[in-house]
Design a protein around this motif. Sequence first.
Motif: not given
Length: 143
Positions: A107-114, A124-127, A134-143
């Motif tokens: 899911d994080l990889d899919a978000l990074a692609a968007l 909407i794209a990830l349902d 917001d939490r997934m974006r934060r995880a991407l920034r911190e990870g």
Amino acid sequence: MLNDRGRDKAVLPDHDLLVLALERYLHQQCWHLVYHHDYGEQREPQRLRRTYLDESRSGLTAIESVARSSARYALDTWSPDYIHEMQRLGSVGGKISKRRPSWTDADLDALAALDGMTVAQQAIALDVSMSSIDRMRRALREG
């Protein structure tokens, strides 16, 4: 009673004294929760949701029976460090009781692609909800 006496370094009560204290407590504090009746007596329909205290075959009432088994359990399992141990366990539970994220690495990889889309568009794209984005974006920034 056990915690108070243990804290004050006093002698712990014997089983019979603890049984009497528990019986007294149940009679004084919980009288409104019980309905006494004799064995074989027909139960009144309006009281069906109450606790019934039958006399057991040994001649003990349910209160006496519960008080005896509770006293035995308390004396067998209590330790002077009981309060500190419960505080420690509560502290540990509070630290590890956070839910894990509902998303996966995929899911994080899919978000990074968007990347470049708004939060609403990504949700909407990830349902998923916008707060999840917001939490997934934060995880991407911190990870």
